[in-house]
Design a protein around this motif. Structure first.
Motif, mmCIF file in Angstrom:
data_model
loop_
_atom_site.group_PDB
_atom_site.id
_atom_site.type_symbol
_atom_site.label_atom_id
_atom_site.label_comp_id
_atom_site.label_asym_id
_atom_site.label_seq_id
_atom_site.Cartn_x
_atom_site.Cartn_y
_atom_site.Cartn_z
ATOM 1 N N GLY A 50 -46.632 -44.338 7.670
ATOM 2 C CA GLY A 50 -47.485 -43.770 8.767
ATOM 3 C C GLY A 50 -47.474 -44.464 10.089
ATOM 4 O O GLY A 50 -47.159 -45.756 9.943
ATOM 5 N N MET A 51 -47.641 -43.866 11.212
ATOM 6 C CA MET A 51 -48.337 -44.736 12.481
ATOM 7 C C MET A 51 -49.781 -44.469 12.669
ATOM 8 O O MET A 51 -50.306 -43.503 12.430
ATOM 9 C CB MET A 51 -47.626 -44.208 13.647
ATOM 10 N N LEU A 52 -50.494 -45.686 13.041
ATOM 11 C CA LEU A 52 -51.849 -45.691 13.206
ATOM 12 C C LEU A 52 -52.159 -46.095 14.535
ATOM 13 O O LEU A 52 -51.602 -47.327 15.270
ATOM 14 C CB LEU A 52 -52.541 -46.841 12.331
ATOM 15 N N LEU A 53 -52.918 -45.385 15.274
ATOM 16 C CA LEU A 53 -53.122 -45.649 16.628
ATOM 17 C C LEU A 53 -54.403 -45.310 17.213
ATOM 18 O O LEU A 53 -54.953 -44.420 16.504
ATOM 19 C CB LEU A 53 -52.122 -45.341 17.722
ATOM 20 N N GLU A 54 -54.888 -45.808 18.346
ATOM 21 C CA GLU A 54 -56.026 -45.457 19.020
ATOM 22 C C GLU A 54 -55.601 -45.071 20.345
ATOM 23 O O GLU A 54 -54.878 -45.494 21.031
ATOM 24 C CB GLU A 54 -56.928 -46.558 19.461
ATOM 25 N N ALA A 55 -56.182 -43.702 20.723
ATOM 26 C CA ALA A 55 -55.787 -42.973 22.030
ATOM 27 C C ALA A 55 -56.341 -43.904 23.222
ATOM 28 O O ALA A 55 -55.816 -43.681 24.303
ATOM 29 C CB ALA A 55 -56.460 -41.392 22.051
ATOM 30 N N VAL A 56 -57.619 -44.655 22.861
ATOM 31 C CA VAL A 56 -58.085 -45.616 23.937
ATOM 32 C C VAL A 56 -58.418 -46.709 23.135
ATOM 33 O O VAL A 56 -59.396 -46.451 22.237
ATOM 34 C CB VAL A 56 -59.180 -45.024 24.604
ATOM 35 N N GLN A 57 -57.802 -47.936 23.167
ATOM 36 C CA GLN A 57 -58.401 -48.986 22.479
ATOM 37 C C GLN A 57 -59.556 -49.464 22.895
ATOM 38 O O GLN A 57 -59.763 -49.825 24.306
ATOM 39 C CB GLN A 57 -57.090 -50.061 22.559
ATOM 40 N N GLY A 58 -60.444 -49.724 22.067
ATOM 41 C CA GLY A 58 -61.950 -50.228 22.502
ATOM 42 C C GLY A 58 -61.988 -51.637 22.445
ATOM 43 O O GLY A 58 -61.971 -52.424 23.323
ATOM 44 N N GLU A 59 -61.978 -52.299 21.243
ATOM 45 C CA GLU A 59 -62.214 -53.614 20.976
ATOM 46 C C GLU A 59 -60.926 -54.242 21.577
ATOM 47 O O GLU A 59 -61.142 -55.429 22.218
ATOM 48 C CB GLU A 59 -62.312 -54.041 19.521
ATOM 49 N N GLY A 60 -59.796 -53.702 21.828
ATOM 50 C CA GLY A 60 -58.649 -54.309 22.401
ATOM 51 C C GLY A 60 -58.762 -54.606 23.760
ATOM 52 O O GLY A 60 -57.971 -55.094 24.531
ATOM 53 N N GLY A 61 -59.916 -53.653 24.382
ATOM 54 C CA GLY A 61 -60.173 -54.299 25.936
ATOM 55 C C GLY A 61 -60.247 -53.051 26.726
ATOM 56 O O GLY A 61 -59.981 -52.884 27.996
ATOM 57 N N VAL A 62 -60.764 -51.795 25.968
ATOM 58 C CA VAL A 62 -61.009 -50.511 26.750
ATOM 59 C C VAL A 62 -59.483 -50.011 27.554
ATOM 60 O O VAL A 62 -59.483 -50.193 28.708
ATOM 61 C CB VAL A 62 -62.107 -50.449 27.523
ATOM 62 N N ILE A 63 -58.430 -49.974 26.748
ATOM 63 C CA ILE A 63 -56.903 -49.736 27.444
ATOM 64 C C ILE A 63 -56.836 -48.216 26.939
ATOM 65 O O ILE A 63 -56.422 -47.914 25.862
ATOM 66 C CB ILE A 63 -56.162 -50.564 26.716
#
Length: 448
Positions: free
Chosen positions: A212-225
């Motif tokens: 699978g592929m796992l992603l965030e539509a907006v990265q939170g802890e990564g810096g609000v990206i």
């Protein structure tokens, strides 16, 4: 031996005391966006339990729902038994999902934390595909358990495991301010997508077909990206064309936080699996995954957790989901977030150390940079974590709770509740501006 035990106990107690001293506020009561500390001061909470408190602290509809269960004599914990409370939560949740997923979806109740739901999603994809590998992204954060941590991009926290990672292939996530390709914008995002497709199709690329592929539509802890919509659609196309389940982590972005009820709705993509936690429990611990029925290859007990039957959390979650939907708080989050981000960009024009203001809805990040250092070829300045920490401290002195994240902890994060009023938003902006002035001057001011 006894001496060693006493020494370790003393070390643990010392660590606990150090942690307690580092806590900025000792709250004694809270309501809405306001926390009253043991020191008698009131603070505006612009963290909201890392996005857990969609309606703020102790919202009346949440308290009423919890009291209703307590007063009814209903069981508080039921494991997998069907109950009216559980049915109501499932119905309320599915009413908010993208229609195509709601019509042919399945739900798995997990342990109470989002990281357990991530683990479940990964296991489900492996079960459905018979494959082991996972595609994840730079800057990602998915939790602190084994597979979730392996998918997380932070090398420092992963190093603490002292062992090999789960088989994860790390891919570039579009990051406009610090584009890994030195281009930025839609072109940088397109190159990231091209690299992903090329790596998967290259017979010498070293990547086995993943589970699978796992992603965030907006990265939170990564810096609000925020991910560009076109890039998200490309990821959906790339995975669908190659038979790779797409897992979207909506733990922090869900329940209206980003201006749509679920962050994936903005781009129009339909994931195979959605990972949900935080706000879905209405401030209490709850985590689930929702997935396409075609993936449903679970055997009985294949993923279980003792506290997956928390009736109080389901009742609080039902009340929250319905309140947000009924009052269109996701739309207000989009409007209010755009207003606040716009005002912060005006502030950034006066403070060069505010290198980038970004976000989506009421998920806003301000990247603090070192103006005395040399920028890269696109003008991005190095991170300034010590200055970011001063901003956080000065904000707290003014009664504003914010948090840090991103690379080197240099991004100030604002996640106010969706119920934030116009007046509260103005106060947040004023206090943040004061904190920036004081932090940049390096001279603490008297608390407001």
């Amino acid at each position: 031996m006894a001496e060693g035990i006493l020494r370790r106990q003393a070390q643990r107690e010392s660590a606990a005391r150090t942690y307690a001293r580092s806590l900025p506020v000792v709250p004694v009561r809270a309501r809405g966006m306001t926390i009253e500390g043991a020191d008698g001061r009131r603070y505006l909470d612009c963290l909201s339990g890392a996005g857990t408190l969609a309606l703020g602290h102790n919202h009346p509809v949440v308290l009423e729902a919890i009291r209703g269960v307590l007063d009814s004599g209903a069981p508080l914990h039921v494991l997998d038994l069907a109950t009216p409370v559980k049915d109501a939560f499932t119905t309320a949740l599915f009413e908010t999902l993208p229609p195509a997923l709601a019509e042919r979806g399945r739900i798995q109740f997990c342990g109470p934390a989002g990281t357990d739901a991530v683990e479940a999603a990964i296991k489900l994809a492996r079960t459905a595909t018979g494959r082991d590998g996972l595609l994840a992204f730079s800057g990602a954060y998915h939790g602190m358990t084994a597979a979730a941590l392996a998918a997380t991009g932070d090398t420092a926290v992963r190093a603490a495991l002292h062992g090999p990672d789960t088989q994860v292939t790390r891919l570039p996530y579009p990051y406009d301010y610090r584009c890994p390709f030195g281009i930025g914008g839609e072109r940088g995002a397109e190159l990231a997508a091209r690299w992903t497709a090329h790596l998967l199709d290259d017979p010498k690329g070293g990547v086995q077909p993943p589970a699978g592929m796992l992603l965030e539509a907006v990265q939170g802890e990564g810096g609000v990206i925020p991910a560009p919509d076109t890039w998200l659609r490309r990821m959906r196309t790339i995975t669908a064309d190659r038979g790779i389940p797409l897992i979207v982590d909506e733990v922090q972005t869900g329940v209206g936080r980003t201006g749509t009820f679920w962050a994936v709705e903005r781009s129009g993509i339909l994931p195979d699996v959605m990972v949900l936690s935080k706000a879905i429990g209405g401030s209490l611990p709850l985590a689930v995954i929702v997935y396409r029925e075609e993936l449903d290859g679970w055997l009985p007990g294949a993923h279980a957790g003792t506290f997956r039957g928390n009736q109080l959390a389901m009742a609080a979650g039902t009340a929250t989901l319905r309140f947000v939907r009924r009052h269109a708080l996701h739309e207000r989050a989009g409007t209010m977030g755009a207003h606040m981000a716009g005002r912060l960009r005006e502030l950034a024009a006066r403070h060069a150390c505010m290198g980038d203001v970004r976000g989506r809805g009421l998920m806003i990040g301000v990247e603090i940079v070192d103006t005395d250092a040399e920028g890269d070829d696109r003008g991005a300045l190095p991170a300034a974590p010590h200055l970011a920490e001063r901003v956080r401290r000065e904000a707290l002195r003014r009664g504003l709770i914010v948090e840090l994240g991103g690379r080197h902890g240099s991004v100030v994060r604002l996640l106010p509740p969706l119920t934030i009023t116009d007046e509260q938003a103005e106060t947040v902006l004023e206090r943040f501006a004061g904190a920036m002035e004081a932090a940049c001057a390096g001279v603490p001011e008297a608390a407001a």
